[in-house]
Structures are given as structure tokens and as C-alpha cells.
Design a protein around this motif. Structure first.
Motif, PDB file in Angstrom:
ATOM      1  N   LEU A   1       0.847  -1.185   0.000  1.00  0.00           N
ATOM      2  CA  LEU A   1       0.000   0.000   0.000  1.00  0.00           C
ATOM      3  C   LEU A   1       0.886   1.240   0.000  1.00  0.00           C
ATOM      4  O   LEU A   1       1.964   1.241   0.590  1.00  0.00           O
ATOM      5  CB  LEU A   1      -0.891   0.014   1.243  1.00  0.00           C
ATOM      6  CG  LEU A   1      -1.870  -1.144   1.378  1.00  0.00           C
ATOM      7  CD1 LEU A   1      -2.615  -1.057   2.704  1.00  0.00           C
ATOM      8  CD2 LEU A   1      -2.857  -1.147   0.234  1.00  0.00           C
ATOM      9  N   PRO A   2       0.452   2.324  -0.657  1.00  0.00           N
ATOM     10  CA  PRO A   2       1.274   3.534  -0.666  1.00  0.00           C
ATOM     11  C   PRO A   2       1.504   4.027   0.756  1.00  0.00           C
ATOM     12  O   PRO A   2       0.573   4.153   1.547  1.00  0.00           O
ATOM     13  CB  PRO A   2       0.442   4.543  -1.460  1.00  0.00           C
ATOM     14  CG  PRO A   2      -0.610   3.750  -2.153  1.00  0.00           C
ATOM     15  CD  PRO A   2      -0.772   2.466  -1.407  1.00  0.00           C
ATOM     16  N   GLY A   3       2.764   4.260   1.093  1.00  0.00           N
ATOM     17  CA  GLY A   3       3.099   4.771   2.410  1.00  0.00           C
ATOM     18  C   GLY A   3       3.098   3.730   3.508  1.00  0.00           C
ATOM     19  O   GLY A   3       3.357   4.050   4.648  1.00  0.00           O
ATOM     20  N   PHE A   4       2.811   2.480   3.175  1.00  0.00           N
ATOM     21  CA  PHE A   4       2.719   1.435   4.197  1.00  0.00           C
ATOM     22  C   PHE A   4       4.045   1.270   4.933  1.00  0.00           C
ATOM     23  O   PHE A   4       4.091   1.260   6.154  1.00  0.00           O
ATOM     24  CB  PHE A   4       2.280   0.100   3.581  1.00  0.00           C
ATOM     25  CG  PHE A   4       2.209  -1.015   4.576  1.00  0.00           C
ATOM     26  CD1 PHE A   4       1.148  -1.106   5.454  1.00  0.00           C
ATOM     27  CD2 PHE A   4       3.216  -1.968   4.647  1.00  0.00           C
ATOM     28  CE1 PHE A   4       1.081  -2.122   6.385  1.00  0.00           C
ATOM     29  CE2 PHE A   4       3.155  -2.994   5.578  1.00  0.00           C
ATOM     30  CZ  PHE A   4       2.079  -3.071   6.447  1.00  0.00           C
ATOM     31  N   ASP A   5       5.146   1.156   4.175  1.00  0.00           N
ATOM     32  CA  ASP A   5       6.452   0.972   4.798  1.00  0.00           C
ATOM     33  C   ASP A   5       6.838   2.163   5.665  1.00  0.00           C
ATOM     34  O   ASP A   5       7.402   1.998   6.739  1.00  0.00           O
ATOM     35  CB  ASP A   5       7.529   0.727   3.739  1.00  0.00           C
ATOM     36  CG  ASP A   5       7.341  -0.610   3.025  1.00  0.00           C
ATOM     37  OD1 ASP A   5       6.724  -1.520   3.629  1.00  0.00           O
ATOM     38  OD2 ASP A   5       7.800  -0.736   1.876  1.00  0.00           O
ATOM     39  N   ASP A   6       6.523   3.375   5.193  1.00  0.00           N
ATOM     40  CA  ASP A   6       6.811   4.567   5.990  1.00  0.00           C
ATOM     41  C   ASP A   6       6.016   4.558   7.285  1.00  0.00           C
ATOM     42  O   ASP A   6       6.527   4.923   8.340  1.00  0.00           O
ATOM     43  CB  ASP A   6       6.485   5.841   5.202  1.00  0.00           C
ATOM     44  CG  ASP A   6       7.387   6.019   3.991  1.00  0.00           C
ATOM     45  OD1 ASP A   6       8.495   5.443   3.988  1.00  0.00           O
ATOM     46  OD2 ASP A   6       6.976   6.730   3.053  1.00  0.00           O
ATOM     47  N   GLY A   7       4.763   4.138   7.187  1.00  0.00           N
ATOM     48  CA  GLY A   7       3.926   4.074   8.385  1.00  0.00           C
ATOM     49  C   GLY A   7       4.439   3.052   9.376  1.00  0.00           C
ATOM     50  O   GLY A   7       4.441   3.291  10.583  1.00  0.00           O
ATOM     51  N   VAL A   8       4.904   1.921   8.878  1.00  0.00           N
ATOM     52  CA  VAL A   8       5.472   0.893   9.748  1.00  0.00           C
ATOM     53  C   VAL A   8       6.746   1.418  10.402  1.00  0.00           C
ATOM     54  O   VAL A   8       6.970   1.245  11.601  1.00  0.00           O
ATOM     55  CB  VAL A   8       5.744  -0.413   8.968  1.00  0.00           C
ATOM     56  CG1 VAL A   8       6.544  -1.394   9.799  1.00  0.00           C
ATOM     57  CG2 VAL A   8       4.427  -1.041   8.527  1.00  0.00           C
ATOM     58  N   ALA A   9       7.602   2.085   9.605  1.00  0.00           N
ATOM     59  CA  ALA A   9       8.846   2.635  10.142  1.00  0.00           C
ATOM     60  C   ALA A   9       8.557   3.680  11.209  1.00  0.00           C
ATOM     61  O   ALA A   9       9.187   3.687  12.270  1.00  0.00           O
ATOM     62  CB  ALA A   9       9.681   3.235   9.013  1.00  0.00           C
ATOM     63  N   LEU A  10       7.587   4.562  10.951  1.00  0.00           N
ATOM     64  CA  LEU A  10       7.233   5.576  11.945  1.00  0.00           C
ATOM     65  C   LEU A  10       6.672   4.932  13.200  1.00  0.00           C
ATOM     66  O   LEU A  10       7.027   5.314  14.314  1.00  0.00           O
ATOM     67  CB  LEU A  10       6.228   6.576  11.365  1.00  0.00           C
ATOM     68  CG  LEU A  10       5.765   7.671  12.325  1.00  0.00           C
ATOM     69  CD1 LEU A  10       6.943   8.515  12.789  1.00  0.00           C
ATOM     70  CD2 LEU A  10       4.709   8.543  11.671  1.00  0.00           C
ATOM     71  N   ALA A  11       5.825   3.941  13.040  1.00  0.00           N
ATOM     72  CA  ALA A  11       5.263   3.252  14.200  1.00  0.00           C
ATOM     73  C   ALA A  11       6.364   2.593  15.018  1.00  0.00           C
ATOM     74  O   ALA A  11       6.347   2.650  16.255  1.00  0.00           O
ATOM     75  CB  ALA A  11       4.237   2.219  13.759  1.00  0.00           C
ATOM     76  N   ASP A  12       7.345   1.994  14.334  1.00  0.00           N
ATOM     77  CA  ASP A  12       8.476   1.376  15.046  1.00  0.00           C
ATOM     78  C   ASP A  12       9.281   2.420  15.803  1.00  0.00           C
ATOM     79  O   ASP A  12       9.678   2.200  16.947  1.00  0.00           O
ATOM     80  CB  ASP A  12       9.379   0.625  14.078  1.00  0.00           C
ATOM     81  CG  ASP A  12       8.767  -0.676  13.578  1.00  0.00           C
ATOM     82  OD1 ASP A  12       7.776  -1.143  14.180  1.00  0.00           O
ATOM     83  OD2 ASP A  12       9.275  -1.219  12.573  1.00  0.00           O
ATOM     84  N   LEU A  13       9.552   3.556  15.157  1.00  0.00           N
ATOM     85  CA  LEU A  13      10.312   4.610  15.819  1.00  0.00           C
ATOM     86  C   LEU A  13       9.547   5.171  17.023  1.00  0.00           C
ATOM     87  O   LEU A  13      10.118   5.371  18.086  1.00  0.00           O
ATOM     88  CB  LEU A  13      10.634   5.735  14.830  1.00  0.00           C
ATOM     89  CG  LEU A  13      11.677   5.418  13.762  1.00  0.00           C
ATOM     90  CD1 LEU A  13      11.763   6.554  12.750  1.00  0.00           C
ATOM     91  CD2 LEU A  13      13.037   5.161  14.385  1.00  0.00           C
ATOM     92  N   LEU A  14       8.251   5.420  16.832  1.00  0.00           N
ATOM     93  CA  LEU A  14       7.444   5.945  17.934  1.00  0.00           C
ATOM     94  C   LEU A  14       7.365   4.957  19.088  1.00  0.00           C
ATOM     95  O   LEU A  14       7.354   5.355  20.256  1.00  0.00           O
ATOM     96  CB  LEU A  14       6.037   6.301  17.452  1.00  0.00           C
ATOM     97  CG  LEU A  14       5.929   7.531  16.553  1.00  0.00           C
ATOM     98  CD1 LEU A  14       4.511   7.675  16.019  1.00  0.00           C
ATOM     99  CD2 LEU A  14       6.353   8.786  17.289  1.00  0.00           C
TER     100      LEU A  14
END
Length: 197
Positions: free
Chosen positions: A121-134
Motif C-alpha cells: 500500500l502507498p506509504g505502508f512501509d513509511d507508516g510501519v517505520a514511523l510506528a516502530d520509531l514511535l
């Protein structure tokens, strides 16, 4: 008994809708829920709710808010009031879950859950990365960062929600930013294994 509401700032339509809903306006109830549904869901997710329970907690938040709407007087924005209710709903769910045993009939439940997540999904990997960082931040810093930087609440509103001084909120956000920036820098520029001490 319904107490008179304080004057509503003209730019805070959600508070106006909450006050109108308190008076029985069903269209205002719908607008109030639609306007804040996404913010509430993002907030409960940021507090550690998994995606399935986030929907339930969001619904629980609105049920609690609508049943307590007769007590809302407009002293704070409706958004701040609603997010405080969401916070209590998440805390209550954690307390309830802590008293219940967790059962699973699958030995490797973690890999099953990972494979069930949507990909591509568009932005899925970025969202996962942000969730991991948060997730690496302390609870207080994560909450302050998400409320101010993601949901756009003012530092004063977050201070009311978190029951701490505004300076503490500013400090938590600043430290969260510093950690996130450092972690992103480390991820983009890893230290080679042969040069690491």
C-alpha cells in the motif's frame, strides 16, 4: 440539569457541534463524530492499541462521550475533552486486559500476525517505520509528540490532557524529536561493523 455553556470561540466548530449535540441536535452529533473520529483513532493507536482494538476503543470513546455530553460545558475544546475520554478508555482497556489471561491456539502467533498485515500500500512501509520509531519512545514522550505533531493539539491542550505543566510537554516533544532524528540518522547512515568499537 444542563448548565449554561461558556462562549465558544468562532474557530472551534467541533466545540460548537458538541454543545449543539448536547442540546439534542442530531445533525450536530453526526458532524461532531465525523470531525473527530480519525483523531481519536490515531490517538488510541498511538497509545499502544493494536489495530483491531483501536476501532473498538474509538467506538467506546464516542459512546462514553455521547453519554456524558450533558456534562460538557465548553470549558475546553471538545477535541481536548474527547481525547481525555479516549485516554481513559485506553487505560481502562489495559487494566481490563491485565486481569485477563491471553489465550492463543497458534504456537507461532507472531509470524501469523506479521503475514496478515497488508503490504504494497502507498506509504505502508513509511507508516510501519514511523510506528516502530514511535514505539521506541517512552510513553510520555510518544503521547506528547503524537498529540502535538500528528494531531495538532496545542501544548496547553496536551498539558491539560496529560495533567502536567506546559513546559514539561514542550520538553517531552523536544526530546522525542531529538530521539527520532538520531534514530533516523542511524538508520540512514549505519556504522560499518569493522569500524564499530
Amino acid at each position: 440539569m444542563i448548565t449554561p455553556a461558556l462562549p465558544v470561540p468562532p474557530d472551534d466548530s467541533t466545540t460548537a457541534w458538541a454543545l449543539a449535540a448536547r442540546g439534542g441536535d442530531t445533525e450536530a452529533v453526526e458532524r461532531f463524530v465525523r470531525a473527530l473520529h480519525r483523531d481519536v483513532r490515531r490517538y488510541v493507536t498511538s497509545l499502544g492499541a493494536d489495530p483491531q482494538s483501536a476501532d473498538d476503543l474509538t467506538q467506546d470513546t464516542f459512546l462514553r462521550a455521547l453519554s456524558a455530553l450533558h456534562r460538557f460545558e465548553g470549558r475546553s475544546s471538545a477535541r481536548t475533552w474527547l481525547l481525555a475520554i479516549a485516554r481513559r478508555a485506553v487505560i481502562d482497556s489495559f487494566r481490563y486486559a491485565a486481569t485477563r489471561p491471553r489465550l492463543s491456539d497458534i504456537d507461532d502467533w507472531q509470524s501469523v500476525a506479521e503475514h496478515a498485515q497488508p503490504e504494497g500500500l502507498p506509504g505502508f512501509d513509511d507508516g510501519v517505520a514511523l510506528a516502530d520509531l514511535l514505539a521506541g519512545l517512552s510513553t510520555e514522550r510518544r503521547e506528547a509528540f503524537v498529540l502535538t505533531q500528528v494531531l495538532g493539539l496545542s501544548y496547553a491542550e496536551v498539558a491539560v490532557l496529560s495533567n502536567c505543566p506546559v513546559g514539561t510537554v514542550r520538553s517531552r516533544v523536544a526530546r522525542a524529536r531529538a530521539c527520532l532524528i538520531a534514530w533516523l540518522h542511524e538508520a540512514e547512515h549505519p556504522v560499518p561493523a569493522d569500524t564499530a568499537v
